[in-house]
Enzyme design. Sequence first.
Site, PDB file in Angstrom:
ATOM      1  N   ASN A 140       2.285  -4.878  -3.323  1.00 27.37           N
ATOM      2  CA  ASN A 140       0.873  -5.249  -3.138  1.00 27.37           C
ATOM      3  C   ASN A 140       0.072  -3.981  -2.854  1.00 27.37           C
ATOM      4  OD1 ASN A 140      -1.082  -7.445  -2.656  1.00 27.37           O
ATOM      5  ND2 ASN A 140      -1.046  -6.827  -0.505  1.00 27.37           N
ATOM      6  N   ASP A 168     -11.916 -10.343  -1.031  1.00 32.83           N
ATOM      7  CA  ASP A 168     -13.226 -10.462  -0.387  1.00 32.83           C
ATOM      8  C   ASP A 168     -14.161  -9.519  -1.121  1.00 32.83           C
ATOM      9  OD1 ASP A 168     -12.453  -7.991   0.841  1.00 32.83           O
ATOM     10  OD2 ASP A 168     -12.058  -8.956   2.768  1.00 32.83           O
ATOM     11  N   GLU A 203       0.809  -1.234   0.000  1.00 35.16           N
ATOM     12  CA  GLU A 203       0.000   0.000   0.000  1.00 35.16           C
ATOM     13  C   GLU A 203       0.836   1.274   0.000  1.00 35.16           C
ATOM     14  OE1 GLU A 203      -2.879  -0.381   3.170  1.00 35.16           O
ATOM     15  OE2 GLU A 203      -3.820  -2.120   2.232  1.00 35.16           O
ATOM     16  N   HIS A 226     -10.084  -6.131  -2.514  1.00 31.77           N
ATOM     17  CA  HIS A 226     -11.152  -5.932  -1.515  1.00 31.77           C
ATOM     18  C   HIS A 226     -12.285  -5.229  -2.256  1.00 31.77           C
ATOM     19  CE1 HIS A 226      -8.789  -7.363   1.802  1.00 31.77           C
ATOM     20  NE2 HIS A 226      -7.814  -6.541   1.512  1.00 31.77           N
ATOM     21  N   GLU A 240      -5.899 -10.697  -1.618  1.00 28.35           N
ATOM     22  CA  GLU A 240      -6.703 -10.520  -0.392  1.00 28.35           C
ATOM     23  C   GLU A 240      -8.192 -10.476  -0.717  1.00 28.35           C
ATOM     24  OE1 GLU A 240      -5.293  -7.208   1.998  1.00 28.35           O
ATOM     25  OE2 GLU A 240      -3.200  -7.710   1.629  1.00 28.35           O
TER      26      GLU A 240
HETATM   27  C1  XIL Z   1      -6.203  -6.476   8.154  1.00 21.14           C
HETATM   28  C2  XIL Z   1      -6.518  -7.656   9.030  1.00 21.14           C
HETATM   29  O1  XIL Z   1      -7.448  -8.474   8.350  1.00 21.14           O
HETATM   30  C3  XIL Z   1      -7.083  -7.201  10.344  1.00 21.14           C
HETATM   31  O2  XIL Z   1      -7.228  -8.311  11.240  1.00 21.14           O
HETATM   32  C4  XIL Z   1      -6.180  -6.146  10.983  1.00 21.14           C
HETATM   33  O3  XIL Z   1      -6.795  -5.647  12.152  1.00 21.14           O
HETATM   34  C5  XIL Z   1      -5.896  -5.034  10.019  1.00 21.14           C
HETATM   35  O4  XIL Z   1      -5.349  -5.565   8.820  1.00 21.14           O
HETATM   36  N1  XIL Z   1      -4.943  -4.709   3.525  1.00 21.14           N
HETATM   37  C6  XIL Z   1      -3.921  -5.516   3.978  1.00 21.14           C
HETATM   38  C7  XIL Z   1      -4.150  -6.427   5.136  1.00 21.14           C
HETATM   39  O5  XIL Z   1      -2.858  -5.568   3.339  1.00 21.14           O
HETATM   40  O6  XIL Z   1      -2.987  -6.618   5.911  1.00 21.14           O
HETATM   41  C8  XIL Z   1      -5.275  -5.934   6.004  1.00 21.14           C
HETATM   42  O7  XIL Z   1      -5.529  -6.926   7.007  1.00 21.14           O
HETATM   43  C9  XIL Z   1      -6.507  -5.636   5.195  1.00 21.14           C
HETATM   44  C10 XIL Z   1      -6.212  -4.568   4.177  1.00 21.14           C
END
Ligand code: XIL
Length: 365
Positions: free
Chosen positions: A210, A276, A167, A246, A274
């Site tokens: 990422n 969802d 990020e 996401h 990641e």
């Molecule tokens: C999130 C986790 O799922 C949570 O449990 C934590 O509190 C915060 O981080 N992008 C990312 C992940 O790269 O590491 C994040 O994970 C979600 C967003």
Amino acid sequence: MRIHHLTRRRARSGLLAGLLAAASVLALGVTVAQPGTAEAAASLKSLADAKGRDIGFALDPNRLPEGPYKQIADAEFNLVVAENAMKWDATEPNPNQFTFGQGDAVVNYAASGGKKVYGHTLVWHNQMPNWTANLSGPDLLAAMKNHIAKVAGHFKGKIVAWDVVNEAFADGGSGGRRDSILQQRIGNSWIEEAFRAARAADPGAKLCINDYSTDGINAKSTAIYNLVRDFKARGVPIDCVGFQAHLIIGQVPGDMQANLQRFADLGVDVRVTELDIRMSTPANATKLATQAADYKKVVNVCLAVARCAGVTVWGITDKYSWIPGVFPGEGAALIWDENYAPKPAYQAVADALGSGPTPVPTTPV
Ligand code: XIL
């Protein structure tokens, strides 16, 4: 066929009827090798294995004692990523003092089931330990390099690929870097410093950048594209790009495949890291059907790009998803519900993984 034959014969016996009913229920739960239906009963893992792709999930090792969590984790995935256990605050809570218990638990779990481990993440502006907050530029750079050396060094040889940097780019249309303390204090060079340190610490791990909201072609994904092209031209080590995905139901970018392909064409692997797909809660059948179609689209995008290593979902069950805590009023983003029942999206992922040609394994030369 055998089962049906037995069924007819024994159904005459009243005594056996109850046993027979139980046996029929059991029979429904096992894979029945009939053309067209075998795939529906296979695990995501077996389907992804057959395609030569990774199907991963974000693991919280503290959930493994929960029976259904572990059963699904064991059966359905061939890759594991630590949801939090390998982040900077978890691994180096005090300067140069490292705690690998949770990270090791993730690696040991993966090893026990023959699963790959994806490393997440060496450097991220979130979940940095407090002690980094007041460091000067040179001290922060030294701390970052030491962190990478020690963490990637500890897990050396066990990680297929690392999210070296997470990020790092700004939201919106600027196409610039995120205004993090890393960027402010170290300047533009912090990203390549991180990649060089990671390569030195674990030469066998692929090194990825990422990010989120980079799934389609836009200013942010183009900024990363330009960084990868620049790194490749200058010989800065980089091997892969992660697309967090996401997503929101109904909003899978139509140009996602073209986006992943343009990165692959630069000579790096790509991966959905990641996944969802959230909705306003409560869920209903319409939203769940849209979600299923969206999951299928994303998996199909990866399958259509030869250099897409796989797809990772950001958790198993809606019971433990990070979404409701961060996006109030939204949730139901994963493919098993709060009670571990597979949602329509589960079948959609299985259908996508199970369809199309299965690559013939290549013979090593
Ligand atoms: C999130 C986790 O799922 C949570 O449990 C934590 O509190 C915060 O981080 N992008 C990312 C992940 O790269 O590491 C994040 O994970 C979600 C967003």
